[in-house]
Design a protein around this motif. Structure first.
Motif, PDB file in Angstrom:
ATOM      1  N   GLY A 191      76.070 104.068  31.470  1.00 56.64           N
ATOM      2  CA  GLY A 191      77.131 103.587  32.335  1.00 56.64           C
ATOM      3  C   GLY A 191      78.116 104.668  32.737  1.00 56.64           C
ATOM      4  N   ASP A 192      78.098 105.779  32.026  1.00 53.27           N
ATOM      5  CA  ASP A 192      79.001 106.887  32.341  1.00 53.27           C
ATOM      6  C   ASP A 192      78.184 108.098  32.781  1.00 53.27           C
ATOM      7  OD1 ASP A 192      81.347 105.493  31.484  1.00 53.27           O
ATOM      8  OD2 ASP A 192      80.705 105.860  29.419  1.00 53.27           O
ATOM      9  N   ASP A 193      78.724 108.872  33.665  1.00 50.41           N
ATOM     10  CA  ASP A 193      78.035 110.089  34.114  1.00 50.41           C
ATOM     11  C   ASP A 193      78.327 111.219  33.126  1.00 50.41           C
ATOM     12  OD1 ASP A 193      76.482 111.729  35.667  1.00 50.41           O
ATOM     13  OD2 ASP A 193      78.122 112.272  37.025  1.00 50.41           O
ATOM     14  N   VAL A 194      78.016 110.948  31.859  1.00 49.84           N
ATOM     15  CA  VAL A 194      78.290 111.887  30.770  1.00 49.84           C
ATOM     16  C   VAL A 194      77.019 111.982  29.928  1.00 49.84           C
ATOM     17  CG1 VAL A 194      79.708 112.322  28.716  1.00 49.84           C
ATOM     18  CG2 VAL A 194      80.724 111.227  30.720  1.00 49.84           C
ATOM     19  N   PRO A 195      76.584 113.171  29.539  1.00 52.37           N
ATOM     20  CA  PRO A 195      75.370 113.276  28.718  1.00 52.37           C
ATOM     21  C   PRO A 195      75.576 112.656  27.336  1.00 52.37           C
ATOM     22  CG  PRO A 195      76.490 115.391  28.809  1.00 52.37           C
ATOM     23  CD  PRO A 195      77.197 114.488  29.775  1.00 52.37           C
ATOM     24  N   PHE A 196      74.479 112.307  26.704  1.00 53.83           N
ATOM     25  CA  PHE A 196      74.582 111.680  25.387  1.00 53.83           C
ATOM     26  C   PHE A 196      73.662 112.354  24.371  1.00 53.83           C
ATOM     27  CE2 PHE A 196      71.323 109.133  27.622  1.00 53.83           C
ATOM     28  CZ  PHE A 196      70.262 109.229  26.726  1.00 53.83           C
ATOM     29  N   PHE A 197      74.038 112.217  23.105  1.00 56.91           N
ATOM     30  CA  PHE A 197      73.204 112.609  21.971  1.00 56.91           C
ATOM     31  C   PHE A 197      73.001 111.369  21.112  1.00 56.91           C
ATOM     32  CE2 PHE A 197      73.377 113.839  17.379  1.00 56.91           C
ATOM     33  CZ  PHE A 197      72.068 114.290  17.274  1.00 56.91           C
ATOM     34  N   LEU A 198      71.733 111.020  20.877  1.00 58.11           N
ATOM     35  CA  LEU A 198      71.397 109.844  20.077  1.00 58.11           C
ATOM     36  C   LEU A 198      70.476 110.260  18.936  1.00 58.11           C
ATOM     37  CD1 LEU A 198      71.590 106.743  19.745  1.00 58.11           C
ATOM     38  CD2 LEU A 198      69.550 106.566  21.194  1.00 58.11           C
ATOM     39  N   TYR A 199      70.877 109.935  17.724  1.00 59.96           N
ATOM     40  CA  TYR A 199      70.098 110.222  16.520  1.00 59.96           C
ATOM     41  C   TYR A 199      69.506 108.906  16.033  1.00 59.96           C
ATOM     42  CZ  TYR A 199      69.457 111.590  11.530  1.00 59.96           C
ATOM     43  OH  TYR A 199      68.976 111.830  10.265  1.00 59.96           O
ATOM     44  N   VAL A 200      68.176 108.782  16.104  1.00 62.33           N
ATOM     45  CA  VAL A 200      67.474 107.554  15.720  1.00 62.33           C
ATOM     46  C   VAL A 200      66.707 107.840  14.435  1.00 62.33           C
ATOM     47  CG1 VAL A 200      65.854 105.766  16.434  1.00 62.33           C
ATOM     48  CG2 VAL A 200      67.268 106.942  18.154  1.00 62.33           C
ATOM     49  N   SER A 201      67.197 107.294  13.337  1.00 65.05           N
ATOM     50  CA  SER A 201      66.693 107.642  12.009  1.00 65.05           C
ATOM     51  C   SER A 201      66.018 106.427  11.376  1.00 65.05           C
ATOM     52  CB  SER A 201      67.868 108.130  11.150  1.00 65.05           C
ATOM     53  OG  SER A 201      67.443 108.427   9.841  1.00 65.05           O
ATOM     54  N   PHE A 202      64.695 106.349  11.541  1.00 60.92           N
ATOM     55  CA  PHE A 202      63.946 105.213  11.000  1.00 60.92           C
ATOM     56  C   PHE A 202      63.866 105.279   9.482  1.00 60.92           C
ATOM     57  CE2 PHE A 202      62.345 105.204  15.357  1.00 60.92           C
ATOM     58  CZ  PHE A 202      62.332 103.840  15.643  1.00 60.92           C
ATOM     59  N   ASN A 203      63.759 104.117   8.854  1.00 55.16           N
ATOM     60  CA  ASN A 203      63.465 104.042   7.428  1.00 55.16           C
ATOM     61  C   ASN A 203      61.950 104.106   7.202  1.00 55.16           C
ATOM     62  OD1 ASN A 203      65.465 102.999   4.952  1.00 55.16           O
ATOM     63  ND2 ASN A 203      63.290 102.797   4.533  1.00 55.16           N
ATOM     64  N   ALA A 204      61.182 103.723   8.208  1.00 58.13           N
ATOM     65  CA  ALA A 204      59.718 103.705   8.120  1.00 58.13           C
ATOM     66  C   ALA A 204      59.160 105.129   8.097  1.00 58.13           C
ATOM     67  CB  ALA A 204      59.140 102.952   9.322  1.00 58.13           C
ATOM     68  N   PRO A 205      58.039 105.317   7.352  1.00 55.48           N
ATOM     69  CA  PRO A 205      57.327 104.352   6.509  1.00 55.48           C
ATOM     70  C   PRO A 205      57.671 104.455   5.020  1.00 55.48           C
ATOM     71  CG  PRO A 205      55.925 106.239   6.887  1.00 55.48           C
ATOM     72  CD  PRO A 205      57.225 106.532   7.591  1.00 55.48           C
ATOM     73  N   HIS A 206      58.904 104.831   4.694  1.00 54.32           N
ATOM     74  CA  HIS A 206      59.369 104.864   3.297  1.00 54.32           C
ATOM     75  C   HIS A 206      59.084 103.520   2.627  1.00 54.32           C
ATOM     76  CE1 HIS A 206      62.143 105.232  -0.092  1.00 54.32           C
ATOM     77  NE2 HIS A 206      62.496 106.457   0.288  1.00 54.32           N
ATOM     78  N   TRP A 207      58.728 103.565   1.322  1.00 52.94           N
ATOM     79  CA  TRP A 207      58.581 102.293   0.623  1.00 52.94           C
ATOM     80  C   TRP A 207      59.876 101.479   0.741  1.00 52.94           C
ATOM     81  CZ3 TRP A 207      62.489 102.795  -2.723  1.00 52.94           C
ATOM     82  CH2 TRP A 207      62.696 103.983  -3.416  1.00 52.94           C
ATOM     83  N   PRO A 208      59.791 100.153   0.623  1.00 50.83           N
ATOM     84  CA  PRO A 208      58.644  99.331   0.220  1.00 50.83           C
ATOM     85  C   PRO A 208      57.672  99.070   1.359  1.00 50.83           C
ATOM     86  CG  PRO A 208      60.520  97.919   0.661  1.00 50.83           C
ATOM     87  CD  PRO A 208      61.031  99.339   0.802  1.00 50.83           C
ATOM     88  N   LEU A 209      56.462  98.649   1.001  1.00 51.68           N
ATOM     89  CA  LEU A 209      55.437  98.308   1.976  1.00 51.68           C
ATOM     90  C   LEU A 209      55.769  96.965   2.617  1.00 51.68           C
ATOM     91  CD1 LEU A 209      52.270  99.342  -0.083  1.00 51.68           C
ATOM     92  CD2 LEU A 209      53.311 100.604   1.817  1.00 51.68           C
ATOM     93  N   HIS A 210      56.481  97.033   3.724  1.00 48.40           N
ATOM     94  CA  HIS A 210      56.894  95.834   4.450  1.00 48.40           C
ATOM     95  C   HIS A 210      56.490  95.972   5.907  1.00 48.40           C
ATOM     96  CE1 HIS A 210      60.383  94.574   1.525  1.00 48.40           C
ATOM     97  NE2 HIS A 210      59.198  94.181   1.106  1.00 48.40           N
ATOM     98  N   ALA A 211      55.739  95.013   6.413  1.00 48.22           N
ATOM     99  CA  ALA A 211      55.345  95.038   7.821  1.00 48.22           C
ATOM    100  C   ALA A 211      55.036  93.624   8.281  1.00 48.22           C
ATOM    101  CB  ALA A 211      54.129  95.947   8.024  1.00 48.22           C
ATOM    102  N   ARG A 212      55.031  93.432   9.594  1.00 48.27           N
ATOM    103  CA  ARG A 212      54.679  92.149  10.168  1.00 48.27           C
ATOM    104  C   ARG A 212      53.196  91.860   9.900  1.00 48.27           C
ATOM    105  NH1 ARG A 212      59.521  89.677  11.025  1.00 48.27           N
ATOM    106  NH2 ARG A 212      60.724  90.573  12.765  1.00 48.27           N
TER     107      ARG A 212
END
Length: 531
Positions: A191-212
């Protein structure tokens, strides 16, 4: 450079070197494979062998001891080992904000110190004491503060400083929520004409074994061929892709892994790996949604994306009713007991289980390397790395072999953002950045100049050029030629004692300058403290 690019870093957790399709895996990762075809695969990306030390380096451009995370989250009363980011560093978010960037983080933080077992304990403490992403330069944060948790009901889940309560009817799954919140952040940023930095830090596939369940079912039966066959197939694909060289023999099956023919309950071993594979495919799907959102917002060509993993695959077995319960509620959202541990009579995947996939499958994940998370051998520190950046990549689809390390991400991102690395921050002197920018490698050949060092729990080493000196604590150091023997099968210390002496001297000087304490000293401090 013209308009500054947007920047996204995507981090997987405890994922092995060969666990995505474009690095040899049978696991379906179409988004990451497409990124690799349009970008670059770095097959010598190094981390620090463990979750929070790696994250400390990624976020600061420093070695973990310099940033305050020399061990894990325990505070040992030493600045280099206080367990959370100290005031002698800046984060990527703080660095790019100075160049006019919007900043956001989604997912696992894990560089904020030793949080108590439950949210109630944190609330009693007044939510004080250790830094959250909001205190270290991020304008927006949605995620978890702890190092692990239940994917259906994670502990320390927070949004902008407020604790989040999950209800049974929410149908919550952490990997999916990270993707959803990342897309929402992109909407706000656009929405703004400003650059962005996004850090996306997944927990996967660290235990526990949880999935759909539907994702698990798609892999069930795939792994009945056994871990030895999976390793052979992955190694062959890696050779065909140019990820590994044919002069690097695949390491033998780990001594802690039995022959597949000796396994009685093969179905249980198969389903464990099937859940792990499902976790990775689900993560790839969410990364795909992030890229789709960029395309929808007409931002894809202007966005630099880097994907990697914080350490090698994890060989930890979870004992029944073990220590791990401090990472998660002992009850499901519906009040059922969570059975903790690798219980062979239970099918992993659902909220009332808490399992890991174990050493033999971790050995397969790290194909073709030796050892695992915790160790400084290649299996512990080698991560797949994919970079994409619209049409800015020269010769897309190539594999870059020059060693890079998490400490190099800070100077690379700052160069992208046209930001200066400061000498001090908020009136306090900070360490000079330890890494080197590898940004020029997207268009031309790049060679690093500085050595790379490691130390974690006494496991330590240094890589300089083609040689790597490495110690598996408490054994002696071994020397390997990484050009001829990256799988570390032939110790050449006897043939090149002068090189071993030179590298050992370099390591000892670095350890002294960086504040590294011997493993014996750290164990003594722990024994005499209440941590």
């Amino acid at each position: 450079m013209g308009k500054k690019p947007n920047i996204i870093i995507v981090l997987a957790d405890d994922m092995g070197f060969s666990d995505i399709g474009c690095f040899g895996s049978e696991i379906r990762t179409p988004c990451l494979d497409a990124m690799a075809a349009q970008g670059i695969r770095y097959n010598h990306m190094y981390n620090n062998a463990r979750c929070c030390p790696s994250r400390a380096s990624l976020l600061t451009g420093l070695y973990p001891h310099q940033a305050g995370v020399g061990l894990m989250m325990e505070n040992l009363g030493i600045k280099e080992y206080q367990g959370y980011l100290n005031d002698s560093c800046i984060t990527l978010a703080e660095g790019v904000k100075s160049a006019g960037y919007q900043t956001g983080m989604i997912g696992k933080w894990h560089v904020g110190g030793g949080y108590q077992k439950t949210r109630e304990a944190l609330e009693r403490a007044g939510k004080k004491g250790y830094p959250t992403p909001m205190q270290r330069g991020f304008d927006y944060f949605y995620g978890t503060l702890e190092g692990a948790g239940n994917y259906y009901n994670p502990v320390t889940l927070m949004e902008n400083g407020e604790w989040i309560n999950i209800r049974p009817e929410d149908n919550f799954y952490y990997t999916e929520k990270i993707g959803e919140k990342a897309c929402e952040a992109l909407e706000r940023f656009s929405g703004d004409d400003v650059p962005f930095f996004l850090y996306v830090s997944f927990n996967a596939p660290h235990w526990p074994l949880h999935a759909r369940e539907e994702d698990i079912a798609a892999y069930e039966g795939t792994y009945l061929v056994g871990w030895d066959e999976i390793r052979k197939r992955r190694y062959q694909k890696q050779l065909e892709m140019g990820i590994v060289k044919d002069i690097w023999d695949m390491s033998p099956r780990d001594t802690g892994s039995p022959d597949w023919d000796e396994i009685e309950d093969k179905d249980w071993e198969d389903i464990k790996m099937a859940v792990y594979a499902a976790q990775i495919e689900e993560m790839d799907r969410e990364i795909g949604k992030i890229r789709e959102k960029l395309t929808q917002l007409e931002l894809e060509k202007d966005t630099f994306i880097l994907f990697t993993s914080d350490n090698g695959a994890c060989a930890e077995e979870l004992p029944e009713d073990g220590w791990i319960c401090n990472f998660a509620s002992e009850r499901t959202l519906n009040g059922e007991k969570v059975e903790i541990g690798n219980l062979s009579k239970r099918r992993p995947g659902k909220e009332d289980t808490y399992m890991s996939y174990g050493l033999p499958w971790a050995n397969a994940s790290n194909t073709p390397f030796r050892l695992f998370k915790h160790w400084i051998h290649e299996g512990g520190i080698s991560a797949p790395c994919v970079v994409s950046w619209g049409d800015n990549i020269k010769n897309p689809g190539r594999v870059e072999e020059t060693p890079i390390h998490f400490i190099d991400i800070m100077p690379t991102i700052l160069e992208l953002a046209e930001a200066e690395y400061p000498r001090e921050w908020k009136g306090t002197p900070i360490h000079p950045v330890a890494g080197e920018s590898f940004l020029s490698s997207v268009r031309e050949k790049w060679e690093r100049k500085r050595p790379i060092f490691w130390e974690h729990e006494g496991n330590c080493g240094v890589r300089l050029g083609r040689y790597k000196l490495v110690r598996c604590y408490p054994e002696d150091f071994a020397l390997y030629d990484m050009e001829l023997d990256r799988t570390e099968l032939h110790d050449i210390s006897g043939e090149h004692p002068e090189i071993k002496k030179e590298l050992l001297k370099a390591y000892e000087e670095w350890a002294q300058e960086t504040g590294v304490k011997s493993r014996e000293k750290i164990l003594e401090i722990i024994k005499n403290s209440e941590v």
